[in-house]
Design a protein around this motif. Structure first.
Motif, short mmCIF file in Angstrom:
data_model
loop_
_atom_site.label_atom_id
_atom_site.label_comp_id
_atom_site.label_asym_id
_atom_site.label_seq_id
_atom_site.Cartn_x
_atom_site.Cartn_y
_atom_site.Cartn_z
N ASN A 49 0.83 -1.20 0.00
CA ASN A 49 0.00 0.00 0.00
C ASN A 49 0.86 1.26 0.00
O ASN A 49 0.60 2.20 -0.75
CB ASN A 49 -0.94 -0.01 1.20
CG ASN A 49 -1.90 1.15 1.18
OD1 ASN A 49 -2.41 1.54 0.13
ND2 ASN A 49 -2.15 1.72 2.35
N GLN A 53 0.96 4.15 -2.88
CA GLN A 53 0.66 5.55 -2.57
C GLN A 53 1.82 6.46 -2.97
O GLN A 53 1.60 7.55 -3.49
CB GLN A 53 0.34 5.71 -1.09
CG GLN A 53 -1.00 5.15 -0.71
CD GLN A 53 -1.30 5.28 0.78
OE1 GLN A 53 -0.42 5.62 1.57
NE2 GLN A 53 -2.53 5.00 1.15
N GLN A 56 1.77 6.83 -6.76
CA GLN A 56 0.68 7.70 -7.19
C GLN A 56 0.99 9.16 -6.89
O GLN A 56 0.68 10.05 -7.69
CB GLN A 56 -0.63 7.29 -6.51
CG GLN A 56 -1.19 6.00 -7.05
CD GLN A 56 -2.43 5.54 -6.28
OE1 GLN A 56 -2.78 6.09 -5.25
NE2 GLN A 56 -3.08 4.51 -6.80
#
Length: 107
Positions: A49, A53, A56
């Motif tokens: 995760n 993140q 992104q």
């Protein structure tokens, strides 16, 4: 990217697979005693995760025209995030398959 948690989880899965196959397991890289499988799994998911993140955020920064990000670094971060996600999905598939095998065993 730190893959220690994923390596530990894969080592545990290999040892379990070898034990159920009737052959001796290779020496695991991490000691099995004291290792909480749920915690290793949770840490691995959190790591994936975090990688996604970060990738992104880099992509959004690059798209906004931020000069601190270059295309090369953004593409590498996106590919790392993609590969780590694919690896997590494959581990999940193996866990589900192992669960079904155990549930279908006759006692």
């Amino acid at each position: 990217m730190d893959t220690k948690g994923i390596d530990q989880m894969l080592s545990m899965l290999r040892a379990t697979s070898a034990a159920t196959g009737g052959r001796l397991a290779e020496a695991p890289s991490a000691p099995a005693a004291g290792t909480d499988f749920a915690q290793v799994l949770e840490n691995s998911i959190a790591q994936v995760n975090q990688t996604q993140q970060q990738a992104q955020a880099m992509a959004a920064s690059f798209a906004a025209g931020n000069n601190t990000e270059n295309l090369h670094d953004v593409m590498i971060a996106l590919q790392k995030a993609n590969i780590s996600f694919q690896e997590m999905v494959q581990v999940r598939n193996k866990l589900v398959s192992a669960y079904h095998d155990v549930m279908n065993m006759q006692v």
